[in-house]
Design a protein around this motif. Structure first.
Motif, PDB file in Angstrom:
ATOM      1  N   ILE A  14      -8.255  53.770  -5.588  1.00  0.00           N
ATOM      2  CA  ILE A  14      -6.948  54.000  -5.854  1.00  0.00           C
ATOM      3  C   ILE A  14      -6.902  55.123  -6.158  1.00  0.00           C
ATOM      4  CG2 ILE A  14      -5.545  53.490  -8.488  1.00  0.00           C
ATOM      5  CD1 ILE A  14      -7.435  52.086  -9.710  1.00  0.00           C
ATOM      6  N   GLY A  15      -5.826  55.124  -5.258  1.00  0.00           N
ATOM      7  CA  GLY A  15      -4.241  56.271  -5.570  1.00  0.00           C
ATOM      8  C   GLY A  15      -2.975  56.124  -4.916  1.00  0.00           C
ATOM      9  N   ILE A  16      -2.206  56.897  -4.411  1.00  0.00           N
ATOM     10  CA  ILE A  16      -1.310  57.164  -4.211  1.00  0.00           C
ATOM     11  C   ILE A  16      -1.072  58.201  -2.778  1.00  0.00           C
ATOM     12  CG2 ILE A  16      -1.026  59.252  -4.784  1.00  0.00           C
ATOM     13  CD1 ILE A  16       1.942  57.427  -5.793  1.00  0.00           C
ATOM     14  N   ARG A  17      -0.288  57.561  -1.430  1.00  0.00           N
ATOM     15  CA  ARG A  17       0.668  57.820  -0.270  1.00  0.00           C
ATOM     16  C   ARG A  17       1.391  57.798  -0.123  1.00  0.00           C
ATOM     17  NH1 ARG A  17      -4.230  53.603   1.437  1.00  0.00           N
ATOM     18  NH2 ARG A  17      -5.661  54.686   1.603  1.00  0.00           N
ATOM     19  N   PRO A  18       1.715  59.225  -0.150  1.00  0.00           N
ATOM     20  CA  PRO A  18       3.274  59.627   0.140  1.00  0.00           C
ATOM     21  C   PRO A  18       3.675  59.822   1.302  1.00  0.00           C
ATOM     22  CG  PRO A  18       2.327  61.185  -0.514  1.00  0.00           C
ATOM     23  CD  PRO A  18       1.406  60.835  -0.134  1.00  0.00           C
ATOM     24  N   ARG A  19       5.517  59.989   1.823  1.00  0.00           N
ATOM     25  CA  ARG A  19       5.388  59.924   2.988  1.00  0.00           C
ATOM     26  C   ARG A  19       6.113  60.829   3.001  1.00  0.00           C
ATOM     27  NH1 ARG A  19       4.305  53.997   7.319  1.00  0.00           N
ATOM     28  NH2 ARG A  19       1.978  54.507   7.343  1.00  0.00           N
ATOM     29  N   PHE A  20       6.646  61.586   3.823  1.00  0.00           N
ATOM     30  CA  PHE A  20       7.848  62.029   4.050  1.00  0.00           C
ATOM     31  C   PHE A  20       8.578  61.866   5.705  1.00  0.00           C
ATOM     32  CE2 PHE A  20       9.759  66.397   5.749  1.00  0.00           C
ATOM     33  CZ  PHE A  20      11.163  66.413   4.630  1.00  0.00           C
ATOM     34  N   TYR A  21       8.959  61.397   5.687  1.00  0.00           N
ATOM     35  CA  TYR A  21      10.175  61.236   7.553  1.00  0.00           C
ATOM     36  C   TYR A  21      11.112  62.190   7.391  1.00  0.00           C
ATOM     37  CZ  TYR A  21       8.825  56.483   5.506  1.00  0.00           C
ATOM     38  OH  TYR A  21       7.848  54.696   5.635  1.00  0.00           O
ATOM     39  N   THR A  22      10.326  62.283   9.156  1.00  0.00           N
ATOM     40  CA  THR A  22      10.815  63.735   9.234  1.00  0.00           C
ATOM     41  C   THR A  22      11.832  63.664  10.154  1.00  0.00           C
ATOM     42  OG1 THR A  22       9.524  63.682  11.256  1.00  0.00           O
ATOM     43  CG2 THR A  22       8.934  65.273   9.243  1.00  0.00           C
ATOM     44  N   GLY A  23      12.543  62.243  10.819  1.00  0.00           N
ATOM     45  CA  GLY A  23      14.019  61.521  11.790  1.00  0.00           C
ATOM     46  C   GLY A  23      13.734  60.631  12.193  1.00  0.00           C
ATOM     47  N   MET A  24      14.602  60.204  12.729  1.00  0.00           N
ATOM     48  CA  MET A  24      14.380  59.620  13.280  1.00  0.00           C
ATOM     49  C   MET A  24      15.135  59.102  14.529  1.00  0.00           C
ATOM     50  SD  MET A  24      14.893  54.926  11.150  1.00  0.00           S
ATOM     51  CE  MET A  24      14.514  54.048  12.380  1.00  0.00           C
ATOM     52  N   THR A  25      14.395  58.263  15.573  1.00  0.00           N
ATOM     53  CA  THR A  25      15.111  58.373  17.176  1.00  0.00           C
ATOM     54  C   THR A  25      14.580  56.646  17.547  1.00  0.00           C
ATOM     55  OG1 THR A  25      13.829  60.299  17.514  1.00  0.00           O
ATOM     56  CG2 THR A  25      14.880  59.307  19.658  1.00  0.00           C
ATOM     57  N   ASN A  26      15.672  56.580  17.964  1.00  0.00           N
ATOM     58  CA  ASN A  26      15.679  54.866  18.135  1.00  0.00           C
ATOM     59  C   ASN A  26      14.405  54.713  17.431  1.00  0.00           C
ATOM     60  OD1 ASN A  26      17.514  55.655  20.550  1.00  0.00           O
ATOM     61  ND2 ASN A  26      15.781  56.321  21.812  1.00  0.00           N
ATOM     62  N   ALA A  27      14.314  54.510  16.073  1.00  0.00           N
ATOM     63  CA  ALA A  27      14.013  53.543  15.071  1.00  0.00           C
ATOM     64  C   ALA A  27      12.642  53.843  15.009  1.00  0.00           C
ATOM     65  CB  ALA A  27      13.617  52.153  15.686  1.00  0.00           C
ATOM     66  N   ILE A  28      11.768  54.731  15.716  1.00  0.00           N
ATOM     67  CA  ILE A  28      10.923  55.468  15.566  1.00  0.00           C
ATOM     68  C   ILE A  28      11.357  56.819  14.709  1.00  0.00           C
ATOM     69  CG2 ILE A  28       8.785  56.657  16.339  1.00  0.00           C
ATOM     70  CD1 ILE A  28       9.149  54.695  19.350  1.00  0.00           C
ATOM     71  N   SER A  29      10.477  56.629  13.528  1.00  0.00           N
ATOM     72  CA  SER A  29      10.531  57.549  11.994  1.00  0.00           C
ATOM     73  C   SER A  29       8.901  58.385  12.252  1.00  0.00           C
ATOM     74  CB  SER A  29      11.504  57.176  11.234  1.00  0.00           C
ATOM     75  OG  SER A  29      11.348  58.504   9.848  1.00  0.00           O
ATOM     76  N   PRO A  30       9.145  59.209  12.685  1.00  0.00           N
ATOM     77  CA  PRO A  30       7.485  60.312  12.413  1.00  0.00           C
ATOM     78  C   PRO A  30       8.392  60.908  11.156  1.00  0.00           C
ATOM     79  CG  PRO A  30       9.208  61.838  14.144  1.00  0.00           C
ATOM     80  CD  PRO A  30       9.711  60.504  13.903  1.00  0.00           C
ATOM     81  N   TYR A  31       6.344  61.005  10.542  1.00  0.00           N
ATOM     82  CA  TYR A  31       6.100  61.539   9.347  1.00  0.00           C
ATOM     83  C   TYR A  31       5.317  62.148   8.677  1.00  0.00           C
ATOM     84  CZ  TYR A  31       3.089  57.275   8.928  1.00  0.00           C
ATOM     85  OH  TYR A  31       2.289  56.360   9.448  1.00  0.00           O
TER      86      TYR A  31
END
Length: 160
Positions: free
Chosen positions: A74-91
């Motif tokens: 059991i746990g938690i996984r955060p994601r921090f999205y750094t931007g968006m380019t052509n529907a691809i979002s790095p995080y």
């Protein structure tokens, strides 16, 4: 034979362009989803979009082998999205959780804690469906021997 290859190539290019044109953005703030991991850990996540840049995904994973072991994570996984380019979002991503493994044959159990960091990207086919992949560094410590490891995850998400 050459005509068949040209037709197949044209069909593949048309399919890719269709997907790219239909691609959307990150789901709206307050959206809840369901994420399944195909590699790495066998867990189900419930991502919640806090805003366009940050999501929290509580997770649970259960593995059981008859008359041997049962593992609950059991746990938690955060994601921090750094931007968006052509529907691809790095995080950037992380993991904070614990697991308990019970051994049936010796009536014993061990509890371990998991800390991890990673980086990946999520491709949004629409604001309701995406696939993602990330690489992670994990530290497992507790009753078991301390373990430092790498992991790759491939996931699919459905947002409601």
């Amino acid at each position: 034979m050459n005509t068949v290859i040209k037709k197949i190539g044209s069909l593949v290019i048309l399919s890719i362009l269709t997907i790219a044109v239909q691609a959307q953005s990150i789901p709206d703030e307050g959206t809840v989803g369901l994420r399944a991991n195909f590699t790495g850990q066998t867990s189900i996540e419930v991502p919640y979009m806090l805003n366009q840049s940050f999501s929290l995904a509580p997770y649970i994973g259960i593995n059981s082998t008859q008359d041997q072991t049962t593992n609950i994570a059991i746990g938690i996984r955060p994601r921090f999205y750094t931007g968006m380019t052509n529907a691809i979002s790095p995080y950037f991503t992380g993991t904070l959780g614990f697991s308990n493994t019970s051994f049936s044959n010796v009536n014993n159990s061990v509890t371990d804690f998991n800390l991890g960091v990673g980086y990946g990207a999520e491709y949004f086919f629409s604001d309701q469906f995406s696939v993602s992949a990330d690489g992670n560094l994990n530290l497992l410590f507790g009753d078991s021997a301390t373990n430092f490891s790498t992991m790759a995850r491939v996931s699919a998400s459905i947002y409601f």
